[in-house]
Scaffold this motif. Structure first.
Motif, PDB file in Angstrom:
ATOM      1  N   ARG A  23     -23.402-110.781  12.283  1.00 51.56           N
ATOM      2  CA  ARG A  23     -22.031-111.629  12.268  1.00 51.56           C
ATOM      3  C   ARG A  23     -22.605-113.015  12.405  1.00 51.56           C
ATOM      4  O   ARG A  23     -21.596-114.010  12.049  1.00 51.56           O
ATOM      5  CB  ARG A  23     -21.075-111.099  13.255  1.00 51.56           C
ATOM      6  N   ARG A  24     -23.351-113.355  13.421  1.00 51.90           N
ATOM      7  CA  ARG A  24     -23.756-114.741  13.689  1.00 51.90           C
ATOM      8  C   ARG A  24     -24.427-115.388  12.526  1.00 51.90           C
ATOM      9  O   ARG A  24     -24.240-116.646  12.045  1.00 51.90           O
ATOM     10  CB  ARG A  24     -24.648-114.972  14.916  1.00 51.90           C
ATOM     11  N   ALA A  27     -21.465-116.216  10.298  1.00 53.34           N
ATOM     12  CA  ALA A  27     -20.656-117.415  10.705  1.00 53.34           C
ATOM     13  C   ALA A  27     -21.272-118.687  10.443  1.00 53.34           C
ATOM     14  O   ALA A  27     -20.914-119.506  10.146  1.00 53.34           O
ATOM     15  CB  ALA A  27     -20.421-116.960  12.295  1.00 53.34           C
ATOM     16  N   GLU A  82     -16.558-124.947  20.170  1.00 55.53           N
ATOM     17  CA  GLU A  82     -17.215-123.819  21.015  1.00 55.53           C
ATOM     18  C   GLU A  82     -16.872-124.273  22.500  1.00 55.53           C
ATOM     19  O   GLU A  82     -16.685-123.121  23.239  1.00 55.53           O
ATOM     20  CB  GLU A  82     -18.682-123.698  20.739  1.00 55.53           C
ATOM     21  N   GLN A  87     -15.174-120.837  19.944  1.00 56.34           N
ATOM     22  CA  GLN A  87     -15.472-120.195  18.480  1.00 56.34           C
ATOM     23  C   GLN A  87     -15.285-121.529  17.558  1.00 56.34           C
ATOM     24  O   GLN A  87     -14.420-122.317  17.631  1.00 56.34           O
ATOM     25  CB  GLN A  87     -14.432-119.312  18.198  1.00 56.34           C
ATOM     26  N   LYS A  91     -17.229-118.309  13.400  1.00 56.21           N
ATOM     27  CA  LYS A  91     -17.041-117.173  14.266  1.00 56.21           C
ATOM     28  C   LYS A  91     -15.728-116.698  14.232  1.00 56.21           C
ATOM     29  O   LYS A  91     -15.681-115.494  14.712  1.00 56.21           O
ATOM     30  CB  LYS A  91     -17.558-117.906  15.990  1.00 56.21           C
ATOM     31  N   THR A  94     -15.599-114.100  11.528  1.00 57.69           N
ATOM     32  CA  THR A  94     -16.394-112.909  11.800  1.00 57.69           C
ATOM     33  C   THR A  94     -16.189-112.296  13.155  1.00 57.69           C
ATOM     34  O   THR A  94     -16.776-111.275  13.468  1.00 57.69           O
ATOM     35  CB  THR A  94     -17.790-113.322  11.933  1.00 57.69           C
ATOM     36  N   ILE A  96     -16.146-113.117  16.651  1.00 53.86           N
ATOM     37  CA  ILE A  96     -17.229-113.412  17.622  1.00 53.86           C
ATOM     38  C   ILE A  96     -16.966-114.535  18.399  1.00 53.86           C
ATOM     39  O   ILE A  96     -16.003-115.498  17.790  1.00 53.86           O
ATOM     40  CB  ILE A  96     -18.828-113.179  17.150  1.00 53.86           C
ATOM     41  N   LYS A  97     -17.359-114.637  19.645  1.00 49.46           N
ATOM     42  CA  LYS A  97     -16.919-115.766  20.259  1.00 49.46           C
ATOM     43  C   LYS A  97     -18.052-115.830  21.452  1.00 49.46           C
ATOM     44  O   LYS A  97     -18.884-115.169  22.022  1.00 49.46           O
ATOM     45  CB  LYS A  97     -15.688-115.377  21.152  1.00 49.46           C
ATOM     46  N   VAL A 152     -22.945-114.346  23.227  1.00 54.34           N
ATOM     47  CA  VAL A 152     -21.881-114.497  21.793  1.00 54.34           C
ATOM     48  C   VAL A 152     -21.558-112.930  21.597  1.00 54.34           C
ATOM     49  O   VAL A 152     -22.294-112.057  21.696  1.00 54.34           O
ATOM     50  CB  VAL A 152     -22.617-114.946  20.651  1.00 54.34           C
TER      51      VAL A 152
END
Length: 155
Positions: A23-24, A27, A82, A87, A91, A94, A96-97, A152
């Motif tokens: 996912r990273r 992103a 961020e 995010q 991010k 996708t 994620i955080k 993350v």
């Protein structure tokens, strides 16, 4: 073996997983696309864009002030989004955080700034340094995460 984040702050529910390397990557590609569009728009408005050979091979020139403005946009994008939201647009897309490793809260401006500065190292070789560091880390942290004490996680 699944590595999970510590129980974070006052959050209720299951412990979030830090195994979000794929996912990273996605992103980062999304954020890179945003940066590419911003650069293209700056070059259209204030610079020179031309193709050399194939249509996909374009070259641009920006005045110095526009290059500085673009660099500040990129740095600000990461630090503000961020730092305050945890995010970036990539991010968000996708799921994620970025969170503080100790509290589970949004990391804040200082931690986001540390993460952003270390992108200079993490980003080497098309982010290969970050990718392999995250894979080798038990908590899936890149160098910027380790220095800023962030994780993350899946949202």
């Amino acid at each position: 073996m699944t590595t999970t984040a510590p129980q974070l702050g006052v959050r209720a529910g299951p412990i979030e997983t830090t195994h979000v390397t794929g996912r990273r990557v996605v992103a980062t590609i999304i954020d890179g696309f945003i940066f590419g569009v911003a650069y293209w728009l700056l070059a259209l408005a204030f610079g020179d864009i031309r193709t050399e050979g194939e249509a996909a091979n374009w070259v641009s020139n920006l005045p110095a002030w526009a290059s500085v403005a673009y660099s500040l946009f990129v740095v600000g994008y990461y630090i503000v989004l961020e730092g305050y939201l945890g995010q970036t647009v990539g991010k968000m897309a996708t799921g994620i955080k970025v969170v503080s490793e100790t509290t589970g809260a949004t990391p804040g401006i200082a931690a986001a700034a540390v993460r952003t500065v270390l992108r200079l190292i993490d980003g080497l070789f098309c982010y290969a340094v970050a990718f392999f560091t995250a894979l080798a880390s038990a908590k899936r942290q890149r160098l910027g995460d380790m220095a800023a004490r962030t994780l993350v996680i899946r949202v």
